[in-house]
Design an enzyme around this catalytic site. Structure first.
Site, PDB file in Angstrom:
ATOM      1  N   LYS A 167       2.588 -77.798 -73.924  1.00  0.00           N
ATOM      2  CA  LYS A 167       3.868 -77.362 -73.308  1.00  0.00           C
ATOM      3  C   LYS A 167       4.856 -77.280 -74.161  1.00  0.00           C
ATOM      4  O   LYS A 167       4.949 -77.952 -75.230  1.00  0.00           O
ATOM      5  CB  LYS A 167       4.143 -78.547 -72.027  1.00  0.00           C
ATOM      6  CG  LYS A 167       2.905 -78.271 -70.880  1.00  0.00           C
ATOM      7  CD  LYS A 167       3.738 -79.539 -70.043  1.00  0.00           C
ATOM      8  CE  LYS A 167       3.062 -79.574 -69.089  1.00  0.00           C
ATOM      9  NZ  LYS A 167       3.120 -77.761 -67.729  1.00  0.00           N
TER      10      LYS A 167
ATOM     11  N   ARG B 100      -6.575 -79.383 -61.700  1.00  0.00           N
ATOM     12  CA  ARG B 100      -7.668 -79.375 -61.362  1.00  0.00           C
ATOM     13  C   ARG B 100      -9.070 -80.099 -61.087  1.00  0.00           C
ATOM     14  O   ARG B 100     -10.671 -80.151 -60.529  1.00  0.00           O
ATOM     15  CB  ARG B 100      -7.716 -78.080 -60.990  1.00  0.00           C
ATOM     16  CG  ARG B 100      -7.912 -77.478 -62.214  1.00  0.00           C
ATOM     17  CD  ARG B 100      -8.024 -76.005 -62.442  1.00  0.00           C
ATOM     18  NE  ARG B 100      -6.413 -75.695 -62.609  1.00  0.00           N
ATOM     19  CZ  ARG B 100      -5.675 -74.548 -62.740  1.00  0.00           C
ATOM     20  NH1 ARG B 100      -6.485 -73.056 -62.480  1.00  0.00           N
ATOM     21  NH2 ARG B 100      -4.189 -74.477 -62.366  1.00  0.00           N
TER      22      ARG B 100
HETATM   23  N1  BES Z   1       1.694 -80.385 -63.392  1.00  0.00           N
HETATM   24  C1  BES Z   1       1.021 -78.690 -64.352  1.00  0.00           C
HETATM   25  C2  BES Z   1       2.009 -77.938 -62.987  1.00  0.00           C
HETATM   26  C3  BES Z   1       3.530 -78.235 -62.970  1.00  0.00           C
HETATM   27  C4  BES Z   1       4.239 -77.325 -63.863  1.00  0.00           C
HETATM   28  C5  BES Z   1       3.823 -78.971 -61.749  1.00  0.00           C
HETATM   29  C6  BES Z   1       5.711 -77.387 -63.565  1.00  0.00           C
HETATM   30  C7  BES Z   1       5.591 -79.009 -62.058  1.00  0.00           C
HETATM   31  C8  BES Z   1       6.141 -78.054 -62.925  1.00  0.00           C
HETATM   32  C9  BES Z   1       0.185 -77.882 -64.350  1.00  0.00           C
HETATM   33  O1  BES Z   1      -0.764 -79.335 -64.762  1.00  0.00           O
HETATM   34  C10 BES Z   1       0.071 -77.074 -65.419  1.00  0.00           C
HETATM   35  O2  BES Z   1       0.447 -77.139 -66.143  1.00  0.00           O
HETATM   36  N2  BES Z   1       0.130 -76.646 -64.327  1.00  0.00           N
HETATM   37  C11 BES Z   1       0.134 -75.074 -64.944  1.00  0.00           C
HETATM   38  C12 BES Z   1      -1.482 -74.341 -65.813  1.00  0.00           C
HETATM   39  C13 BES Z   1      -2.045 -73.062 -66.165  1.00  0.00           C
HETATM   40  C14 BES Z   1      -2.080 -73.536 -67.269  1.00  0.00           C
HETATM   41  C15 BES Z   1      -3.184 -72.331 -65.494  1.00  0.00           C
HETATM   42  C16 BES Z   1       0.976 -74.116 -65.075  1.00  0.00           C
HETATM   43  O3  BES Z   1       1.441 -74.349 -63.617  1.00  0.00           O
HETATM   44  O4  BES Z   1       1.449 -73.723 -65.757  1.00  0.00           O
HETATM   45 MN    MN Z   2      -0.874 -79.113 -67.144  1.00  0.00          MN
END
Ligand code: BES
Ligand code: MN
Ligand code: ZN
Length: 508
Positions: free
Chosen positions: A284, A358
Site C-alpha cells: 500500500k 477475501r
Molecule cells: N483492508 C483493505 C480495504 C480497506 C481499504 C479498508 C481502505 C478501509 C480503507 C483491503 O484488504 C484492501 O486492501 N482491499 C483492496 C482490494 C483491491 C486490491 C482489489 C482495496 O480496496 O483497494
Molecule cells: Mn488489503
C-alpha cells in the site's frame, strides 16, 4: 481497559423535583413547554427554567445543552437542559445522540454523577428508549487511553454514575429491562472499540485469541484455536497464503455458544481479522497505512457479539469464526501470480496480495458451512471501493437471501448502524473467473466491493449468507455524536439485536 472508569446506571422511582440531584438532565422538544415533572422542577428553581425557555436562550434544538444553577432551597442543585429537536423527527437514534450530548455536558459539570428524566416521545417503547439512553451516554463517554501516561492517562472528572429518575412505578420493569440490555450492548461496543483501537504491535492474532479465551471462560463457551500447523493440516490455503509473509503466528479462532445444543438452530458469524494490512508484496502507499491496524475490526465485531450473546444467554447456537493474521511483504510472502488452494478445495489466482481479506474469509466461510448453520453472516473491512460508494454513512450489505437481508437491515436501523443493500449479480462472479484457476482474487477496478463479495458468495453457496463490508464504518477520523474518533465498535449492537429477534422467531 481503554475507557477508564466505566459509567454505571441506576434507576430510582420518585418525582424529578423530589431529590437534590447535583445535576438533573431534562430533555426538551423544540418549541414545546417543559416535560412531565418539569413544572415542579421549574418551581423548585424559582421559575428559572421557564424564563430561559421564554427568553429563547434555550430552544430545544437537537443535542443543544444548557447548564443552569438553581438557587432554590430544594430540588436539583443544577439542571441540564438537553434539546431533542422537533417531536415528529425524533427516533431512538435521536435519543441515543441526545443522551450522548447530555452525558458529555453532564461530565463537563464535574459532579461525577448525573440524574436524568428519560425523554418520552410518543410511539416508542420505553424499554427501547432506556436501552438507547444507556448506549448513547456510555458510548459518548468512551475514550481510548491505554497507551497514555502521566496527565493524559485518565480523565480527572469522569462521570461515573447516571441515575434514571422515573415517577411512574409501572415503568420500573420496562426500565430495568431496557437498562440491562443497553448495558450489554454498550459494553459490547466498548469492547469492540478497545480491541479495535489496540495498535498492531500489541493487537496481534495471538492477542485476539486471548480475548476469545476470556469470552469463552466467562460464558462457558467452546473455544478452538488453530495455529499455523493445524491450518496446514486442514488445508486452509487462503489464510495460509496471506500468513506466509509474516513471522507473527496466525490464528484461526472458533468460539461456540451453546455448542452441545443440537436442538437449537445454529447461526455462524465470520469476521476478517487482519491485524495489520500493509498490502503485502502489492504494498500500500505509505500515507494512511497506519490505519490498517483497524483491518481486524470484522473479527473484533464478531468477538464482541459473542461476548454479548454469552452474557444474554441467548437460546440459540452461535459460532464466531475469526481467521486472523498480518499481511506483510517478506522473502516468503505470497506473490501476484501465485495460485492457492482454499479449504473447500477450490483454487484462487492471486492478482493482488492486497486483496487478502477475501482469502481469509473464504476459509472462514467454508469452515462455517461445514457446521451446517441456518445462515452465515460475515463482517469485514473488505474494500476501499465500499468506502468510495457509501463513505461512513452506511455499511454495504450483500446477501443472497432477502429475508436474512431485511432482518439485518431492521436490526441495523434499530441500532443506528445503517446497512445499505448492494447487488450480488452473476456478472460480478463472471468478472472474477481466472484463466489458470477457479477464481482470481480481484476483478479489476469496476465494482470492487461487489466482485469481492462475489468470491465470498461463491464459497457460501447453498447456505443463506450475508456479508457486511464495514470498511467505511469501522473507524473514523473525527468524533461524531456518541462515536469517538478511532475504532467505532460498529457491528455488535446490530448483530445482537438481530440474534435476539431470531431467538424470538427463528427463521421467520
Ligand atoms: N483492508 C483493505 C480495504 C480497506 C481499504 C479498508 C481502505 C478501509 C480503507 C483491503 O484488504 C484492501 O486492501 N482491499 C483492496 C482490494 C483491491 C486490491 C482489489 C482495496 O480496496 O483497494
Ligand atoms: Mn488489503
Ligand atoms: Zn485488508
Amino acid at each position: 481497559m481503554g475507557s477508564g472508569k466505566a459509567v454505571e446506571f441506576y434507576i430510582v422511582q420518585r418525582a424529578a423535583a423530589a431529590g437534590e440531584d447535583p445535576v438533573l438532565a431534562l430533555f426538551l422538544h423544540e418549541g414545546e413547554p417543559l416535560p412531565a415533572g418539569g413544572a415542579a422542577v421549574d418551581e423548585a428553581c424559582g421559575g428559572l427554567l421557564s424564563r430561559v425557555i421564554a427568553s429563547g436562550e434555550f430552544q430545544g434544538k437537537a443535542r443543544s445543552t444548557l447548564l443552569l444553577h438553581s438557587a432554590g432551597k430544594s430540588g436539583p442543585r443544577r439542571v441540564l437542559l438537553v434539546g431533542l429537536g422537533k417531536r415528529g423527527a425524533l427516533d431512538v437514534e435521536g435519543v441515543r445522540r441526545a443522551a450522548g450530548a447530555a452525558a458529555l455536558a453532564g461530565q463537563a459539570a464535574k459532579a461525577g454523577e448525573m440524574s436524568a428524566v428519560l425523554p418520552a416521545p410518543g410511539g416508542l417503547r420505553l424499554e427501547d428508549l432506556a436501552a438507547a439512553f444507556v448506549e448513547g451516554s456510555a458510548l459518548a463517554l468512551y475514550r481510548y487511553l491505554d497507551h497514555r501516561t502521566g496527565e493524559g492517562a485518565e480523565n480527572p472528572h469522569p462521570l461515573v454514575r447516571v441515575t434514571l429518575v422515573a415517577a411512574d412505578p409501572d415503568a420500573r420493569a420496562a426500565l430495568d429491562r431496557g437498562v440491562a440490555f443497553g448495558r450489554v450492548l454498550a459494553d459490547a461496543a466498548v469492547f469492540a472499540r478497545d480491541v479495535g483501537n489496540t495498535p498492531g504491535n500489541e493487537g496481534t492474532p495471538t492477542f485476539l485469541a486471548g480475548k476469545a479465551r476470556e469470552i469463552a471462560s466467562e460464558s462457558g463457551m467452546k473455544l478452538t484455536v488453530l495455529d499455523r500447523a493445524d491450518m496446514e493440516r486442514e488445508g486452509m490455503g487462503g489464510i495460509l497464503g496471506v500468513a506466509r509473509g509474516t513471522e507473527e503466528p496466525p490464528k484461526f479462532i472458533v468460539l461456540e455458544h451453546n455448542a452441545g445444543r443440537a436442538d437449537l438452530p445454529l447461526y455462524a458469524l465470520v469476521g476478517k481479522g487482519v491485524t495489520f494490512d500493509s498490502g503485502g508484496i502489492s504494498l500500500k502507499p505509505g500515507a494512511d497505512m497506519h490505519e490498517m491496524k483497524f483491518d481486524k475490526c470484522g473479527a473484533v465485531a464478531v468477538l464482541a457479539t459473542m461476548r454479548a450473546v454469552g452474557r444474554l444467554k441467548l437460546p440459540l447456537r452461535v459460532a464466531g469464526i475469526c481467521p486472523a493474521t498480518e499481511n506483510l511483504p517478506s522473502g516468503k510472502a505470497y506473490k501476484p501470480g501465485d495460485v492457492v488452494r482454499t479449504l473447500g478445495g477450490r483454487t484462487v489466482e492471486i492478482l493482488n496480495t492486497d486483496a487478502e481479506g477475501r482469502m481469509l474469509l473464504v476459509d472462514g466461510i467454508t469452515w462455517a458451512k461445514r457446521m451446517q448453520p441456518r445462515c452465515i453472516v460475515d463482517l469485514a473491512t473488505l474494500t476501499g471501493a465500499c468506502v468510495v460508494a457509501l463513505g461512513d454513512a452506511a455499511s454495504g450489505l450483500f446477501s443472497t437471501d432477502d429475508r436474512l437481508a431485511s432482518s439485518l437491515e431492521s436490526a441495523g436501523a434499530a441500532a443506528g448502524e445503517r446497512l445499505w443493500r448492494m447487488p450480488v449479480y452473476e456478472e460480478y462472479t463472471e468478472q472474477i473467473k481466472s484463466d489458470v484457476a477457479d477464481f482470481k482474487n480481484t476483478g479489476g477496478r469496476n465494482a470492487g466491493a461487489c466482485t469481492a463479495a462475489a468470491l465470498l458468495k461463491a464459497h457460501a453457496e447453498g447456505t443463506p449468507w450475508a456479508h457486511l463490508d464495514i470498511a467505511g464504518t469501522a473507524w473514523g477520523g473525527k468524533d461524531r455524536d456518541y462515536v469517538r474518533k478511532g475504532a467505532t465498535g460498529v457491528g455488535p449492537r446490530t448483530l445482537v439485536r438481530w440474534l435476539v429477534a431470531e431467538s424470538a422467531a427463528p427463521g421467520k
